[in-house]
Design a protein around this motif. Structure first.
Motif, PDB file in Angstrom:
ATOM      1  N   GLY A 121       0.844  -1.194   0.000  1.00  8.90           N
ATOM      2  CA  GLY A 121       0.000   0.000   0.000  1.00  8.90           C
ATOM      3  C   GLY A 121       0.872   1.234   0.000  1.00  8.90           C
ATOM      4  O   GLY A 121       2.091   1.148   0.055  1.00  8.90           O
ATOM      5  N   ARG A 122       0.241   2.393  -0.096  1.00 13.29           N
ATOM      6  CA  ARG A 122       0.988   3.656  -0.124  1.00 13.29           C
ATOM      7  C   ARG A 122       2.134   3.601  -1.131  1.00 13.29           C
ATOM      8  O   ARG A 122       3.269   3.992  -0.860  1.00 13.29           O
ATOM      9  CB  ARG A 122       1.495   4.008   1.278  1.00 13.29           C
ATOM     10  CG  ARG A 122       0.343   4.206   2.235  1.00 13.29           C
ATOM     11  CD  ARG A 122       0.761   4.594   3.632  1.00 13.29           C
ATOM     12  NE  ARG A 122      -0.456   4.730   4.440  1.00 13.29           N
ATOM     13  CZ  ARG A 122      -0.884   5.864   4.985  1.00 13.29           C
ATOM     14  NH1 ARG A 122      -0.183   6.972   4.833  1.00 13.29           N
ATOM     15  NH2 ARG A 122      -2.006   5.895   5.671  1.00 13.29           N
ATOM     16  N   ARG A 123       1.786   3.140  -2.310  1.00 14.10           N
ATOM     17  CA  ARG A 123       2.801   2.914  -3.340  1.00 14.10           C
ATOM     18  C   ARG A 123       3.454   4.212  -3.799  1.00 14.10           C
ATOM     19  O   ARG A 123       4.583   4.205  -4.283  1.00 14.10           O
ATOM     20  CB  ARG A 123       2.172   2.195  -4.540  1.00 14.10           C
ATOM     21  CG  ARG A 123       1.565   0.831  -4.209  1.00 14.10           C
ATOM     22  CD  ARG A 123       2.603  -0.175  -3.773  1.00 14.10           C
ATOM     23  NE  ARG A 123       3.525  -0.497  -4.835  1.00 14.10           N
ATOM     24  CZ  ARG A 123       3.330  -1.460  -5.736  1.00 14.10           C
ATOM     25  NH1 ARG A 123       2.231  -2.183  -5.694  1.00 14.10           N
ATOM     26  NH2 ARG A 123       4.231  -1.703  -6.657  1.00 14.10           N
ATOM     27  N   GLY A 124       2.759   5.324  -3.656  1.00 16.66           N
ATOM     28  CA  GLY A 124       3.324   6.593  -4.081  1.00 16.66           C
ATOM     29  C   GLY A 124       4.168   7.273  -3.025  1.00 16.66           C
ATOM     30  O   GLY A 124       4.785   8.309  -3.293  1.00 16.66           O
ATOM     31  N   GLN A 125       4.186   6.721  -1.821  1.00 16.49           N
ATOM     32  CA  GLN A 125       4.948   7.335  -0.741  1.00 16.49           C
ATOM     33  C   GLN A 125       6.415   6.947  -0.847  1.00 16.49           C
ATOM     34  O   GLN A 125       6.774   5.786  -0.956  1.00 16.49           O
ATOM     35  CB  GLN A 125       4.398   6.900   0.620  1.00 16.49           C
ATOM     36  CG  GLN A 125       4.972   7.670   1.784  1.00 16.49           C
ATOM     37  CD  GLN A 125       4.324   7.259   3.089  1.00 16.49           C
ATOM     38  OE1 GLN A 125       4.698   6.255   3.681  1.00 16.49           O
ATOM     39  NE2 GLN A 125       3.334   8.026   3.536  1.00 16.49           N
ATOM     40  N   ASP A 126       7.272   7.961  -0.804  1.00 12.89           N
ATOM     41  CA  ASP A 126       8.724   7.813  -0.918  1.00 12.89           C
ATOM     42  C   ASP A 126       9.250   7.142   0.356  1.00 12.89           C
ATOM     43  O   ASP A 126       9.390   7.776   1.395  1.00 12.89           O
ATOM     44  CB  ASP A 126       9.315   9.215  -1.112  1.00 12.89           C
ATOM     45  CG  ASP A 126      10.826   9.253  -1.078  1.00 12.89           C
ATOM     46  OD1 ASP A 126      11.457   8.185  -1.122  1.00 12.89           O
ATOM     47  OD2 ASP A 126      11.376  10.376  -1.003  1.00 12.89           O
ATOM     48  N   THR A 127       9.536   5.843   0.280  1.00 11.53           N
ATOM     49  CA  THR A 127      10.005   5.075   1.433  1.00 11.53           C
ATOM     50  C   THR A 127      11.258   4.309   1.042  1.00 11.53           C
ATOM     51  O   THR A 127      11.252   3.565   0.052  1.00 11.53           O
ATOM     52  CB  THR A 127       8.931   4.079   1.910  1.00 11.53           C
ATOM     53  OG1 THR A 127       7.697   4.758   2.070  1.00 11.53           O
ATOM     54  CG2 THR A 127       9.346   3.429   3.216  1.00 11.53           C
ATOM     55  N   VAL A 128      12.333   4.471   1.807  1.00  9.13           N
ATOM     56  CA  VAL A 128      13.591   3.815   1.482  1.00  9.13           C
ATOM     57  C   VAL A 128      14.253   3.294   2.755  1.00  9.13           C
ATOM     58  O   VAL A 128      13.927   3.702   3.867  1.00  9.13           O
ATOM     59  CB  VAL A 128      14.586   4.764   0.766  1.00  9.13           C
ATOM     60  CG1 VAL A 128      13.965   5.388  -0.472  1.00  9.13           C
ATOM     61  CG2 VAL A 128      15.108   5.834   1.718  1.00  9.13           C
ATOM     62  N   ASP A 129      15.208   2.385   2.554  1.00 14.26           N
ATOM     63  CA  ASP A 129      16.179   2.041   3.590  1.00 14.26           C
ATOM     64  C   ASP A 129      17.435   2.869   3.326  1.00 14.26           C
ATOM     65  O   ASP A 129      17.829   3.050   2.164  1.00 14.26           O
ATOM     66  CB  ASP A 129      16.526   0.557   3.556  1.00 14.26           C
ATOM     67  CG  ASP A 129      15.352  -0.335   3.957  1.00 14.26           C
ATOM     68  OD1 ASP A 129      14.410   0.177   4.605  1.00 14.26           O
ATOM     69  OD2 ASP A 129      15.376  -1.527   3.614  1.00 14.26           O
ATOM     70  N   LEU A 130      18.042   3.372   4.386  1.00 15.69           N
ATOM     71  CA  LEU A 130      19.234   4.200   4.259  1.00 15.69           C
ATOM     72  C   LEU A 130      20.434   3.476   4.851  1.00 15.69           C
ATOM     73  O   LEU A 130      20.431   3.111   6.032  1.00 15.69           O
ATOM     74  CB  LEU A 130      19.055   5.533   4.988  1.00 15.69           C
ATOM     75  CG  LEU A 130      17.992   6.499   4.464  1.00 15.69           C
ATOM     76  CD1 LEU A 130      17.925   7.726   5.362  1.00 15.69           C
ATOM     77  CD2 LEU A 130      18.305   6.911   3.035  1.00 15.69           C
ATOM     78  N   CYS A 131      21.472   3.284   4.036  1.00 11.93           N
ATOM     79  CA  CYS A 131      22.731   2.733   4.524  1.00 11.93           C
ATOM     80  C   CYS A 131      23.655   3.898   4.861  1.00 11.93           C
ATOM     81  O   CYS A 131      24.006   4.698   3.992  1.00 11.93           O
ATOM     82  CB  CYS A 131      23.376   1.825   3.480  1.00 11.93           C
ATOM     83  SG  CYS A 131      24.962   1.140   4.026  1.00 11.93           S
ATOM     84  N   LEU A 132      24.037   3.986   6.134  1.00  7.59           N
ATOM     85  CA  LEU A 132      24.852   5.101   6.609  1.00  7.59           C
ATOM     86  C   LEU A 132      26.314   4.720   6.821  1.00  7.59           C
ATOM     87  O   LEU A 132      27.100   5.554   7.280  1.00  7.59           O
ATOM     88  CB  LEU A 132      24.271   5.629   7.934  1.00  7.59           C
ATOM     89  CG  LEU A 132      22.792   6.019   7.920  1.00  7.59           C
ATOM     90  CD1 LEU A 132      22.352   6.460   9.312  1.00  7.59           C
ATOM     91  CD2 LEU A 132      22.530   7.116   6.899  1.00  7.59           C
ATOM     92  N   ASP A 133      26.680   3.502   6.484  1.00 11.87           N
ATOM     93  CA  ASP A 133      28.035   3.031   6.771  1.00 11.87           C
ATOM     94  C   ASP A 133      29.105   3.929   6.171  1.00 11.87           C
ATOM     95  O   ASP A 133      29.129   4.185   4.964  1.00 11.87           O
ATOM     96  CB  ASP A 133      28.223   1.606   6.242  1.00 11.87           C
ATOM     97  CG  ASP A 133      27.475   0.576   7.067  1.00 11.87           C
ATOM     98  OD1 ASP A 133      27.069   0.905   8.194  1.00 11.87           O
ATOM     99  OD2 ASP A 133      27.302  -0.565   6.583  1.00 11.87           O
ATOM    100  N   GLY A 134      30.004   4.414   7.048  1.00 16.30           N
ATOM    101  CA  GLY A 134      31.128   5.223   6.603  1.00 16.30           C
ATOM    102  C   GLY A 134      30.801   6.669   6.311  1.00 16.30           C
ATOM    103  O   GLY A 134      31.682   7.446   5.920  1.00 16.30           O
TER     104      GLY A 134
END
Length: 377
Positions: free
Chosen positions: A196-209
């Motif tokens: 659901g909420r296919r238009g919502q900008d959702t991501v995983d963020l890799c912060l390594d380094g």
């Protein structure tokens, strides 16, 4: 009439917000669902029309209109059926900066958040930690006048476009808040595909380094993240509840209109007792939710609400929203289950409201804990 309408802080404000949502949000549901995010220009247009940071003082570029003005935006967005625009997450970022930032940080970041030149995101959840702040493992290691980050943040709303990401991290064993300016330090961004909420900008963020200036530690001091986060999480949960009730009202209104014009077995659908009972129950749930939300909004404006109150209104209204969406979908038959139908989209979009902002099971625990310690207000 909602509390936001009764306490409209600026004459014509809600009318302007409603016109913006009709013009800028309603027509783009399919386009944004396919893209997986809203377009960048939407943020700037919202800033130009004064919708962003309405509850931020004018000295920092905000509207200075108060919390009721923010409630109006959330309600009108929900009433046009939009769940793509991450307005609430952006506004919570502004409140983190306003409440916890140094004067220099407020003047540096708030004007851009208010204009829409900067998009904000909260990076709270991690792959192994959702509602439990104590289980967060992302850390920031001091290195001269910088911090080096290690860890991954999950399900970050606005994360694909975000310029400023408020991230709780461990610094020397103390939970602290860093503001990651992605214009200077680009994290790895992996889009999350949702049911659901296919238009919502959702991501995983890799912060390594990732290297972040020590000057971007919110408030300039290590620690204090939990104390700052609790009232702002309550604020977010209240806004989730506001959206849930407005969305339920919109779904119910459409279902009533459909039942009045659609015929089954030679009679309008609304003339069948089963339909009438279902709609009556949905109307009662929605009206009760409206009364509860408006009461808590008024008390928040008057001086704030407890974590128990915020948790209560969040879990109760989101449970009711999903129930109303599910019952109303049933009235459309197979049509209601087809991709792209408004009630199908509302049903799928409603499911996650019981998870984000704190899972409803956790909300019940917060309410129970407040009761065990005394009155919940």
């Amino acid at each position: 009439m909602s509390a936001g309408e009764q306490e409209d802080p600026v004459n014509g404000w809600r009318t302007a917000v409603r016109e913006f949502c009709e013009r800028e949000l309603r027509p783009h549901a399919v386009e944004w669902a396919e893209a997986g995010r809203v377009d960048r220009g939407l943020w700037r247009r919202a800033g130009a029309d004064g919708l962003l940071c309405a509850d931020v003082p004018t000295a920092y570029g905000g509207g200075g209109r108060g919390f009721a003005a923010e409630v109006a935006v959330v309600e009108e967005q929900a009433r046009v059926g939009d769940t793509a625009w991450g307005f609430t997450a952006h506004e919570v970022v502004a409140q983190y900066v306003l409440a916890g930032g140094t004067e220099a940080q407020r003047r540096r970041w708030l004007p851009g958040l208010a204009s829409g030149e900067l998009v904000g995101a909260i990076a709270m959840s991690e792959p192994g930690a959702g509602s439990d702040l104590g289980a967060l493992t992302t850390r920031a290691e001091p290195d001269g006048d910088e911090f080096v980050l290690w860890g991954t943040k999950a399900f970050v709303t606005n994360g694909g476009l975000a310029d400023l990401v408020v991230a709780p991290v461990m610094v020397a064993g103390a939970l602290s808040l860093l503001v990651v300016d992605t214009r200077a330090a680009e994290p790895g961004r992996s889009p999350v595909v949702k049911i659901g909420r296919r238009g919502q900008d959702t991501v995983d963020l890799c912060l390594d380094g990732l290297r972040v200036p020590a000057a971007d530690l919110l408030g300039g001091e290590v620690g204090g993240a939990a104390a700052l986060s609790m009232p702002l999480m309550s604020r977010e949960r209240l806004l989730i509840a506001v959206a849930a009730v407005a969305a339920a009202e919109a779904v119910l209104a459409e279902a009533v209109a459909w039942s009045r014009r659609h015929e089954v077995f030679g009679r309008r659908l609304i003339r069948h007792q089963g339909t009438r009972f279902a709609l009556a129950e949905c109307a009662a749930s929605t009206a009760a939710g409206r009364a509860l939300v408006d009461d808590v909004v008024r008390r928040h404006v008057a001086g704030g609400v407890s974590p128990g109150d915020a948790a209560m209104v969040k879990f109760w209204t989101t449970e009711r929203l999903f129930d109303v969406a599910d019952r109303c979908l049933q009235l459309y038959g197979g049509l209601g289950y087809t991709a792209g139908h408004p009630v199908a989209r509302a049903w799928a979009d409603a499911r996650v409201t019981r998870v984000y902002g704190g899972a409803n099971e956790v909300m019940r625990e917060i309410v129970a804990a407040s009761l065990a310690g005394g009155a919940h207000r």
